[in-house]
Scaffold this motif. Structure first.
Motif, short mmCIF file in Angstrom:
data_model
loop_
_atom_site.label_atom_id
_atom_site.label_comp_id
_atom_site.label_asym_id
_atom_site.label_seq_id
_atom_site.Cartn_x
_atom_site.Cartn_y
_atom_site.Cartn_z
N ASN A 102 40.97 69.99 -8.86
CA ASN A 102 41.38 71.26 -9.03
C ASN A 102 41.91 71.16 -10.12
O ASN A 102 42.73 70.48 -10.72
CB ASN A 102 42.83 71.79 -8.23
CG ASN A 102 43.24 72.90 -8.41
OD1 ASN A 102 42.39 73.69 -8.45
ND2 ASN A 102 44.44 72.92 -8.56
N HIS A 127 42.24 77.03 -0.57
CA HIS A 127 42.43 75.53 -0.22
C HIS A 127 41.72 74.95 0.74
O HIS A 127 42.34 74.11 1.51
CB HIS A 127 44.00 75.69 -0.02
CG HIS A 127 44.83 75.83 -1.09
ND1 HIS A 127 45.29 76.98 -1.79
CD2 HIS A 127 45.81 74.82 -1.60
CE1 HIS A 127 46.25 76.50 -2.76
NE2 HIS A 127 46.63 75.29 -2.86
N ASN A 133 41.23 71.40 0.54
CA ASN A 133 42.63 70.62 0.80
C ASN A 133 42.80 70.65 2.27
O ASN A 133 43.29 69.45 2.68
CB ASN A 133 43.61 71.43 0.14
CG ASN A 133 43.38 71.65 -1.54
OD1 ASN A 133 42.85 72.60 -2.11
ND2 ASN A 133 43.97 70.38 -2.14
N SER A 157 49.63 70.86 -2.01
CA SER A 157 48.71 71.68 -1.14
C SER A 157 49.30 72.42 -0.29
O SER A 157 49.40 73.71 0.18
CB SER A 157 47.27 71.16 -0.87
OG SER A 157 47.69 69.94 0.00
N LYS A 197 43.40 77.16 -7.97
CA LYS A 197 43.75 77.89 -6.70
C LYS A 197 44.65 79.01 -7.13
O LYS A 197 45.10 79.72 -6.32
CB LYS A 197 44.70 76.68 -5.92
CG LYS A 197 43.94 75.88 -5.48
CD LYS A 197 42.78 75.64 -4.59
CE LYS A 197 42.36 74.57 -4.15
NZ LYS A 197 41.96 73.36 -4.90
#
Length: 199
Positions: free
Chosen positions: A40, A177, A180, A141, A106
């Motif tokens: 990321n 996400h 994640n 996250s 993100k």
């Protein structure tokens, strides 16, 4: 919707498209953050790759990408609903940057920056939620997902006129996400700090 509003939407997206994580990593010869660590291009991954100072630069710039277009729009007199969608456009730029092959981050820091001009009380509540969850879980996250999931609730209580766009933004960030969430389920998600190495 006026031509000025459309122009501001475009400007917010273009500003959001400037990936500070990629640029800072190039400046400090850290490689491409999209190909290392969590993959990321954000402050947390840059922290893992290069430490405090590069990560701080990324964080400040990513916050400003959200704050500046919303703040300018406010003083130009945009209606609240359009003002909030300026924030959405800045975050879309961060997620899908025109200048970096539409491969972005993100937008958590950018979303936080965009919320600052909407109300310091709302921003403070979200920041406290994020900080508490990072402290409890050691996963950036998890903190981000929980904070943005609660953002529409906090907004409805404090700034109800912005609930719809904040809700849209929250859905977008949670969807970003997805990987994640999968890594968390598989217990493969990297932590902010490796506690074994910080004792």
């Amino acid at each position: 919707m006026t031509a000025l509003t459309i122009l501001i939407f475009a400007a917010a997206y273009l500003l959001g498209s400037i990936s500070s994580a990629i640029l800072v990593c190039r400046l400090f010869s850290l490689g491409d953050p999209r190909k290392q660590g969590s993959g990321n291009p954000g402050a947390t991954n840059v922290f893992r790759l290069g430490g405090n100072f590069p990560a701080a630069l990324v964080l400040v710039f990513d916050v400003l990408k959200g704050t500046l277009p919303v703040w300018v729009s406010y003083y130009l007199g945009l209606e609240p609903i359009y003002l909030a969608f300026v924030a959405v456009m800045a975050c879309l730029g961060h997620m899908f940057p025109l200048f970096f092959g539409f491969s972005g981050g993100k937008a958590v820091a950018t979303a936080f920056g965009a919320i600052l001009p909407l109300g310091l009380d709302l921003a403070a509540l979200l920041m406290m939620t994020w900080a508490i969850m990072v402290r409890l879980t050691n996963y950036s996250s998890v903190a981000a997902i929980l904070s943005v999931s609660l953002a529409p609730v906090f907004t409805a209580l404090l700034k109800p006129e912005y609930t719809l766009p904040v809700g849209i933004l929250s859905v977008l960030i949670v969807l970003r996400h997805k990987d994640n969430i999968i890594r968390l389920y598989q217990k493969q998600e990297p932590k902010v700090r490796n506690r074994k190495n910080t004792k």
